[in-house]
Design a protein around this motif. Structure first.
Motif, PDB file in Angstrom:
ATOM      1  N   GLY A 189       1.102  -1.105   0.204  1.00  0.00           N
ATOM      2  CA  GLY A 189       0.036  -0.118   0.091  1.00  0.00           C
ATOM      3  C   GLY A 189       0.953   1.455  -0.032  1.00  0.00           C
ATOM      4  O   GLY A 189       0.436   2.007  -0.610  1.00  0.00           O
ATOM      5  N   GLY A 190       1.891   1.100   0.783  1.00  0.00           N
ATOM      6  CA  GLY A 190       2.786   2.394   0.728  1.00  0.00           C
ATOM      7  C   GLY A 190       3.517   2.572  -0.640  1.00  0.00           C
ATOM      8  O   GLY A 190       3.481   3.812  -1.116  1.00  0.00           O
ATOM      9  N   CYS A 191       3.873   1.652  -1.478  1.00  0.00           N
ATOM     10  CA  CYS A 191       4.496   1.642  -2.780  1.00  0.00           C
ATOM     11  C   CYS A 191       3.322   2.146  -3.723  1.00  0.00           C
ATOM     12  O   CYS A 191       3.716   2.884  -4.603  1.00  0.00           O
ATOM     13  CB  CYS A 191       4.708   0.370  -3.177  1.00  0.00           C
ATOM     14  N   ALA A 192       2.075   1.668  -3.266  1.00  0.00           N
ATOM     15  CA  ALA A 192       0.877   2.221  -4.343  1.00  0.00           C
ATOM     16  C   ALA A 192       0.773   3.899  -4.044  1.00  0.00           C
ATOM     17  O   ALA A 192       0.448   4.544  -5.131  1.00  0.00           O
ATOM     18  CB  ALA A 192      -0.187   1.429  -3.903  1.00  0.00           C
ATOM     19  N   LEU A 193       0.762   4.122  -2.743  1.00  0.00           N
ATOM     20  CA  LEU A 193       0.862   5.819  -2.579  1.00  0.00           C
ATOM     21  C   LEU A 193       1.737   6.392  -3.279  1.00  0.00           C
ATOM     22  O   LEU A 193       1.921   7.158  -3.680  1.00  0.00           O
ATOM     23  CB  LEU A 193       0.746   5.743  -1.022  1.00  0.00           C
ATOM     24  N   ALA A 194       3.153   5.847  -3.006  1.00  0.00           N
ATOM     25  CA  ALA A 194       4.328   6.389  -3.835  1.00  0.00           C
ATOM     26  C   ALA A 194       4.100   6.523  -5.081  1.00  0.00           C
ATOM     27  O   ALA A 194       4.557   7.620  -5.752  1.00  0.00           O
ATOM     28  CB  ALA A 194       5.656   5.696  -3.542  1.00  0.00           C
ATOM     29  N   ALA A 195       3.365   5.600  -5.780  1.00  0.00           N
ATOM     30  CA  ALA A 195       3.102   5.581  -7.430  1.00  0.00           C
ATOM     31  C   ALA A 195       2.150   6.607  -7.597  1.00  0.00           C
ATOM     32  O   ALA A 195       1.835   6.685  -8.896  1.00  0.00           O
ATOM     33  CB  ALA A 195       2.609   4.187  -7.812  1.00  0.00           C
ATOM     34  N   GLY A 196       1.190   7.070  -6.525  1.00  0.00           N
ATOM     35  CA  GLY A 196       0.404   7.933  -7.059  1.00  0.00           C
ATOM     36  C   GLY A 196      -1.098   7.551  -6.792  1.00  0.00           C
ATOM     37  O   GLY A 196      -2.176   8.251  -7.315  1.00  0.00           O
ATOM     38  N   ALA A 197      -1.161   6.374  -6.406  1.00  0.00           N
ATOM     39  CA  ALA A 197      -2.808   5.834  -6.043  1.00  0.00           C
ATOM     40  C   ALA A 197      -3.356   6.579  -5.137  1.00  0.00           C
ATOM     41  O   ALA A 197      -2.633   6.829  -3.979  1.00  0.00           O
ATOM     42  CB  ALA A 197      -2.302   4.334  -5.796  1.00  0.00           C
ATOM     43  N   ASP A 198      -4.602   6.648  -5.183  1.00  0.00           N
ATOM     44  CA  ASP A 198      -5.694   7.511  -4.323  1.00  0.00           C
ATOM     45  C   ASP A 198      -6.213   6.213  -3.727  1.00  0.00           C
ATOM     46  O   ASP A 198      -7.149   5.556  -4.136  1.00  0.00           O
ATOM     47  CB  ASP A 198      -6.487   8.401  -5.031  1.00  0.00           C
TER      48      ASP A 198
END
Length: 931
Positions: free
Chosen positions: A51-60
């Motif tokens: 989930g942290g990598c997804a946030l870093a990728a710009g996921a909302d």
């Protein structure tokens, strides 16, 4: 040949159960993988690193559409997960768990026959006369191996028989009450035995056990733990929510999805087992069983049951859950000549629900997007599309091709609507268009009609092509036509599922962009003087352009359109069937009208550009928009007219749309190629010559996008006209005329015209696919365009923006910027107090700068768009100066050194400003994350 014996010649792959079992196994595998992935996150990812990598990728995290999860398929996300979790850890353990569950299901399948045999008092049959009669009956039925016969002495008052065992080791258990029927009612005894022999001959005994095993293992080993885990997470999120609590709406929908999966598996299992019983009845009667046995059973059961609306409703509900069909359904199937190939509404509805759920589960399985090859795109699209084509389109085609002689051939409209209704139900179950909301928004929710209409149109087209191939002689040509039809249907389903998950759900959840955003998208890359100014006309053109771009997400859709129009033209050329002119005539008329409209619009564009002296690019943009509308309307009208004239035929509608488009585009390409040769039709050039520059706008943008959209749009738009034609005429679906009715001269002309039309469509497809800047994106055009994806992103609040910035820095961004700053500081230190430059130290610093730039390119972009632009500019300048540093000798003298370091590290430092801004954004978030 009698009607009963003729049924034996019909194809019976698994007696109607193989396709259903494949669908059930697909849903089982997808559901197990998705649910086990969520369950095992406590082991594979206890700190929610993914989930942290997804946030870093710009996921909302507040938005759940596929467009929000597209960054998770980029290589940077995989590197982030592999670095902080380990390679394949996110998906490897769930895959092993799924394999383990499948192995357990196979083990249960092997144990079920033993359990069934040991729970009864069965002994070998010791009556020689009866054994000999049963053996002779098995030989007459064509069984490759006679089963063992046993008698259940604990059932003296029951007259049933059951086929047991595993492949190659089958046995037939007879109730003691059935053995007495051998002498008292031989016809009833024979009918019962022929029914069980049919199960053995159809090889559905093992499928039955495996179906039951899959259902039970899925319920106990997958669904129950998943419900417990989600419920345990949902309770505190509702009763005592905190900042770290997950949103309750998605968790509640996960529980609803689990309940729906249980019901879906139960209904699919029951429908599969009912289908095997129906086919066994048909097979038994075809081998000589007395149909009166089923009629007598129906009368006896009808006399015993209770009457009234409540009792009838209860029977209807129980009929859906029972593994054996009612006697009324069995008698009706025996009386229906089309029963062996008939497609029933429950089967289509369950198939529609299953493929929608399967596609959703595979799409959002953690890690599946990360580790699959990027050229596969969305991992849930093609499995769902192939299953929909094999099960639904294959069944519809089979019902048309093998319809009884003289019977009305199904048009596919009704079957398609049932399948579409199931697809809509599956979408409502998954609720991916809701995001974090509890209910859909209006009027955008009206787009949920598309999951009904689009799959229905695909099956309607399939039935039309199947009706054409029914006139071919059985053999290689008919098989080739069937493979082509089902393959194109699979591609159409893939386009639909891919578009719906990538863009359709965003539209259904609420308009993802405004008219101003669409206009800025259209004006991107043009000088201010060449841009469209805001007006009602420009807003319509901009929105239409963006919708078309969204519909044309995949480059291969050009070939899908060509195939939809080409297959109905090619099948008659295979011989043995004459193509009806129902679609050709309206196609030619509409194409001529479109050609005339093209000439009129081109003349109007000449007036705008040369006489009124309007800006060239806006005038060409308006001209292109009107041309697109004209061609699309011509294709839709031709398809509708073809459907009406062809008595609701989807093939006639496709032929009409393809013919009209081929004629219209031929005129358009001729006008574009001869621009400047006719004064009244001049747009860009004032003299004859092949168009270049702005004159090639038609080829570089218009043609690929139009071909990517027109095929499915015309067929979907013509579907209501087909339904009206079927309701108005109520005539049998006209079978193709045999080729013997045609004169040799007519056949030659017909084949030449058909070949010319096919070549024209292939040429248009080749031009549209190979034109640079066309539909789709990426190296193979298999994924959504990044610009379109960015338009679908919704603005995030300050808290979410802070989370994204914090994650971007924590998982690698901070390290990259620190390396960048340290390398600049090392470059500064390479200059000694006397002004001389240490060449080795400077080169090491420049190497570190290039390494930092390479790491930044391989990492996620900065979540803040403005800072990403500044970061990109700073990296580009640094890369240029660092390469110059490595390629050229070190600077000599104070002036040259000053110029070099000023270019390398301009002041004020842009990277320092970026860092300060990112820290200010992530500051409030860190206070919430850290104690």
């Amino acid at each position: 040949m009698s009607d009963r014996s003729a049924r034996l010649l019909l194809p019976r792959p698994g007696a109607g159960t193989t396709r259903r079992f494949v669908l059930l196994a697909g849903v089982f595998t997808a559901g197990s993988l998705a649910m086990l992935s969520d369950l095992l996150l406590l082991v594979t990812d206890p700190l929610n690193t993914s989930g942290g990598c997804a946030l870093a990728a710009g996921a909302d995290p507040d938005h759940t559409s596929l467009a929000n999860y597209l960054p998770l398929s980029v290589p940077a996300y995989r590197r982030c997960v592999d670095t902080h979790l380990g390679p394949w850890k996110l998906l490897g353990l769930p895959l092993l768990g799924t394999v383990g569950v499948l192995a357990l299901a196979v083990l249960v399948h092997l144990l079920i026959p033993r359990w069934k045999q040991h729970r009864t008092q069965a002994v070998p049959l010791d009556q020689a006369e009866l054994t000999e009669w049963l053996t002779a009956l098995a030989t007459r039925c064509g069984l490759p191996r006679t089963p063992a016969f046993v008698v259940d002495r604990a059932a003296p008052f029951s007259a049933n028989a059951v086929a047991l065992g595993r492949f190659g080791r089958y046995s037939l258990r007879l109730d003691l009450g059935l053995v007495t029927l051998y002498r008292t009612d031989r016809r009833a005894f024979e009918a019962t035995l022929l029914h069980e022999y049919a199960h053995l001959r159809n090889r559905d005994v093992d499928l039955t056990y495996l179906t039951i095993a899959l259902w039970r293992v899925f319920l106990v080993c997958v669904v129950l733990p998943f419900v417990v885990a989600v419920g345990w997470e949902l309770l505190p999120a509702v009763l005592a929510p905190t900042f770290h609590s997950p949103p309750p709406a998605p968790l509640a929908r996960d529980l609803a999805l689990a309940a729906a999966m249980v019901l879906l598996m139960q209904l699919t299992t029951a429908e599969l087992l009912r289908a095997r019983e129906i086919h066994a009845d048909l097979d038994a009667v075809a081998h000589g069983a007395d149909p009166g046995y089923w009629t007598r059973q129906q009368r006896r059961r009808t006399a015993e049951r209770r009457r009234g609306p409540v009792a009838a409703a209860g029977r209807a509900v129980r009929a859906l859950l029972r593994t054996h069909p009612s006697w009324e359904a069995r008698v009706a199937a025996l009386a229906d000549a089309a029963a062996p190939v008939a497609v029933r509404p429950p089967q289509l509805v369950l198939t529609g629900v299953s493929v929608a759920v399967l596609g959703y589960l595979l799409t959002f399985t953690p890690g599946l997007n990360t580790y699959l090859p990027t050229w596969l795109g969305n991992p849930g699209v093609w499995p769902a599309a192939v299953l929909a084509a094999v099960v639904a389109a294959g069944a519809v085609r089979r019902s048309v091709v093998h319809a009884p002689p003289g019977a009305a051939r199904p048009s596919g409209v009704r079957a398609g609507l049932w399948f579409g209704a199931g697809h809509l139900l599956g979408e409502l179950v998954c609720s991916q268009f809701l995001g974090l909301d509890w209910a859909p928004r209006f009027p955008e929710a009206l787009l949920l009609l598309l999951p009904v209409l689009v799959p229905a149109a695909v099956l309607w087209w399939t039935a039309g092509c199947a009706a054409l191939s029914a006139g071919l002689r059985p053999g290689l040509r008919r098989s080739a036509a069937g493979v082509a039809t089902v393959s194109v249907a699979a591609a159409a389903f893939a386009w639909w599922y891919g578009w719906w998950q990538a863009a359709g759900t965003s539209f259904a959840a609420g308009m993802p962009y405004s008219s101003a955003t669409a206009l800025s998208f259209l004006n991107a890359g043009f000088e201010p003087s060449q841009q469209l100014s805001p007006s009602p006309t420009s807003d319509v053109i901009a929105n239409l352009t963006l919708i078309v771009v969204l519909l044309a997400l995949f480059r291969w859709t050009v070939w899908l359109t060509v195939a939809l129009w080409l297959v109905p033209l090619v099948i008659p050329l295979l011989g043995g069937v004459r193509a009806r002119a129902a679609g050709v005539l309206p196609g030619l008329l509409c194409g001529a009208a479109v050609g005339a409209g093209v000439l009129a619009l081109t003349h109007r564009a000449q007036v705008w550009i040369w006489r009124d002296e309007q800006p060239l690019v806006p005038a060409l943009t308006v001209y292109t928009g009107w041309i697109f509308v004209l061609l699309l309307c011509g294709a839709v009208l031709a398809a509708a007219a073809g459907a009406l004239m062809g008595r609701g035929s989807g093939a006639a509608a496709a032929v009409g749309a393809g013919t009209a488009t081929a004629v219209g585009l031929t005129v358009l390409l001729a006008v574009n190629a001869t621009d400047g040769c006719v004064p009244a039709l001049e747009t860009v050039r004032a003299s004859c010559g092949f168009p270049a520059g702005n004159g090639r706008q038609l080829l570089t943008f218009f043609l690929p996008q139009f071909l990517a959209v027109a095929g499915m749009a015309s067929i979907v738009a013509a579907l209501p006209f087909a339904a009206a034609a079927r309701l108005r005429r109520r005539a049998p679906f006209a079978p193709p005329c045999p080729a013997a009715e045609l004169s040799p001269k007519y056949r030659v002309v017909h084949r030449i015209c058909g070949a010319v039309g096919c070549l024209a469509l292939l040429g248009l497809g080749l031009v549209g696919y190979t034109t640079p800047g066309g539909a789709g994106s990426g190296p193979v055009g298999s994924g959504p365009d990044p610009t379109v994806t960015a338009l679908q992103r919704r603005p995030v609040d300050s808290l979410t923006a802070g989370l994204q910035v914090w994650a971007w820095g924590y998982f690698g961004g901070r390290s990259i910027m620190q390396q960048y700053e340290h390398a600049l500081a090392a470059a500064d230190r390479s200059v000694g107090p006397d002004g001389n430059v240490d060449a080795a130290a400077l080169r090491n610093a420049c190497t570190d700068l290039l390494d930092a730039a390479d790491r930044a390119d391989a990492y996620f972009p900065v979540p803040v768009a403005s800072e990403q632009a500044a970061w990109t500019a700073a990296l580009a300048n640094t890369r240029t100066q660092a390469r110059h540093c490595l390629d050229a000798p070190p600077p000599a003298g104070p002036a040259e050194t000053d110029r070099f370091f000023t270019a390398l590290d301009p002041q004020p430092d842009p990277v320092a400003a970026i860092i300060d801004h990112l820290l200010s954004l992530s500051g409030p978030t860190q206070k919430l994350l850290l104690p």
